[in-house]
Design an enzyme around this catalytic site. Structure first.
Site, PDB file in Angstrom:
ATOM      1  N   HIS A 311       1.128  -0.770  -0.117  1.00  0.00           N
ATOM      2  CA  HIS A 311      -0.017   0.119  -0.293  1.00  0.00           C
ATOM      3  C   HIS A 311       0.845   0.983   0.081  1.00  0.00           C
ATOM      4  O   HIS A 311       2.238   1.219   0.427  1.00  0.00           O
ATOM      5  CB  HIS A 311      -0.823  -0.021   1.441  1.00  0.00           C
ATOM      6  CG  HIS A 311      -1.761   0.836   1.319  1.00  0.00           C
ATOM      7  ND1 HIS A 311      -1.906   2.662   0.961  1.00  0.00           N
ATOM      8  CD2 HIS A 311      -3.419   1.024   0.943  1.00  0.00           C
ATOM      9  CE1 HIS A 311      -2.893   3.551   1.551  1.00  0.00           C
ATOM     10  NE2 HIS A 311      -3.581   1.696   0.790  1.00  0.00           N
ATOM     11  N   ASP A 369      -7.780  -4.717  -0.465  1.00  0.00           N
ATOM     12  CA  ASP A 369      -8.129  -4.861  -1.889  1.00  0.00           C
ATOM     13  C   ASP A 369      -8.334  -6.363  -2.456  1.00  0.00           C
ATOM     14  O   ASP A 369      -9.187  -7.007  -2.671  1.00  0.00           O
ATOM     15  CB  ASP A 369      -7.257  -4.617  -3.237  1.00  0.00           C
ATOM     16  CG  ASP A 369      -7.676  -2.914  -2.710  1.00  0.00           C
ATOM     17  OD1 ASP A 369      -9.363  -2.146  -2.766  1.00  0.00           O
ATOM     18  OD2 ASP A 369      -6.676  -2.756  -2.992  1.00  0.00           O
TER      19      ASP A 369
END
Length: 434
Positions: A311, A369
């Site tokens: 991320h 995700d």
């Protein structure tokens, strides 16, 4: 003068300049460089805004090193375990968690404004059946501003609140309409006796020919998906909403801009890209080929990316991913899908990556995700609709961020500057001399 300051010196003869250092309640201090251009004629250069704070905010805080996410000071895991999505909506909009009375009033208000104008059904017919749901949703959001002219003044707090309630109420209806239209099924009208998440699931999966009973495990999973995606500080789509709203446009148009930005595969489309990666691995040998793909992921020249890991902000385990992982296993168990080949592949990939020094040393942990895509796939949501559900959840964060910016006495229209590297002044030659 601030208690803390930073002094910038120059090697080109420009006099040094001192800037105040502003403290936040959490996180790093920031150097207030607003006087820089007026005093020196120079800008800062920060492509991608890696070290730039564009605003002061009280809404969301992320500590990427610790893997911490707070909404208004509450840890995301605390909220996910003890609050539903509409409570989180109230927290983000109004700044505090609601009392029981406040929540019941808000819940009633939201659930009784879930229908959309009937003309929206005719508007839908202008889209191709195979249009991407995010293209449809972007169009529907833009159209909404034409249907509600009584809430277009972004500087009127009452009109902004009216727009906020309409968006929260109608987004599930619009997303489900986009889905139903794509598969040729009739639209399902809202049922205000259900919860927010339950109502959405019914509009998605019910048909007029038989009753639909909401599965409570799936309902809880959907509510958690919405909560975990509600806001995430100054990401690309939130910054887009703020920038768009800073021009004074109407609130719904600003949210439509956020929807368009979220569509990108590097942002809201990441969970869709993750499922595409898993499907590719599955189609080329499945679990037995994971080792080969891991080797490709490590090779920067292979062009193969490990989606769903790492991320931009987090350098630790994404706290939302831990919660989504918990939800993922609950859903797979409820639906009897623990041994489904695709989900087995995903869990194996997770385990192998977390045991590999290459990924651990680079702090490439699974992100939200990775798991949210698996959960939605298990529920029966088609992959192209993943980002639309992300937009449904994130709309509440966009609303809160927009309201905060407009109420900030220091807010101005957004206008980034640039480092120009093009041609210097040139004269135009006559056409026959070029």
């Amino acid at each position: 003068m601030a208690d803390k300051t930073a002094t910038l010196s120059f090697s080109d003869g420009t006099p040094e300049i001192t800037f105040p250092i502003l403290e936040g309640s959490l996180g790093p201090d920031v150097i207030d460089i607003r006087p820089l251009y007026n005093k020196t004629g120079k800008f800062t250069y920060d492509s991608g805004f890696l070290s730039t704070a564009s605003c002061s905010s009280t809404i969301t805080y992320i500590d990427g090193e610790k893997g911490e996410l707070l909404y208004r000071g509450y840890a995301i895991d605390d909220l996910a375990h003890h609050c539903n999505f509409l409570e989180v909506c109230q927290l983000l909009i109004y700044g505090e968690l609601p009392t029981r009375e406040q929540h019941e009033k808000f819940n009633k208000l939201v659930l009784h404004h879930t229908m959309v104008h009937e003309q929206m059904h005719f508007f839908m017919r202008g889209f191709r059946r195979d249009a991407h749901p995010m293209a449809v949703l972007t169009g529907l959001m833009g159209a909404m501003s034409a249907f509600y002219p009584d809430s277009m003044n972004i500087h009127d707090p009452k009109q902004r609140e009216r727009s906020a309630i309409r968006l929260i109420s109608k987004m599930p209806t619009l997303v489900s309409m986009a889905y139903k239209y794509s598969i040729g099924e009739p639209f399902i009208y809202p049922d205000n006796s259900l919860s927010y998440a339950g109502n959405f699931l019914r509009m998605m999966f019910a048909t007029p020919c038989e009753p639909y009973v909401v599965n409570q495990v799936i309902e809880r999973a959907m509510d958690r998906i919405l909560t975990l995606h509600a806001d995430h500080e100054q990401n690309a789509s939130t910054s887009t909403v703020r920038l768009c709203a800073s021009s004074g446009t109407n609130p719904i148009a600003a949210i439509a801009a956020g929807v368009a930005c979220l569509w990108g595969p590097a942002h809201g489309g990441a969970n869709e890209a993750c499922l595409m990666m898993l499907n590719e691995i599955q189609a080329n040998g499945g679990v037995e080929k994971i080792g080969e793909y891991i080797t490709k992921f490590k090779d920067k020249n292979s062009g193969v990316r490990l989606m769903g890991f790492g991320h931009r902000v987090y350098r630790n385990y994404d706290p939302r991913a831990k919660l989504m992982r918990e939800t993922c296993h609950e859903v797979l168990a409820e639906l009897g899908l623990q041994d489904d080949p695709l989900f087995k592949l995903a869990m194996t990939l997770e385990r192998i990556a977390l045991e590999d020094d290459y990924f651990v040393s680079r702090k490439l942990y699974p992100n939200v995700d990775f798991y949210s895509g698996i959960v939605q796939k298990a529920i029966g949501i088609p992959v192209p609709l993943f980002t639309a559900i992300f937009a449904l959840a994130r709309s509440i964060g966009w609303i809160a961020q927009l309201n905060e910016m407009i109420a900030d006495p220091e807010y101005k229209i957004g206008r980034p500057r640039q480092r120009y590297v093009g041609e210097k002044l040139r004269k135009v030659k006559p056409l026959n001399e070029r």
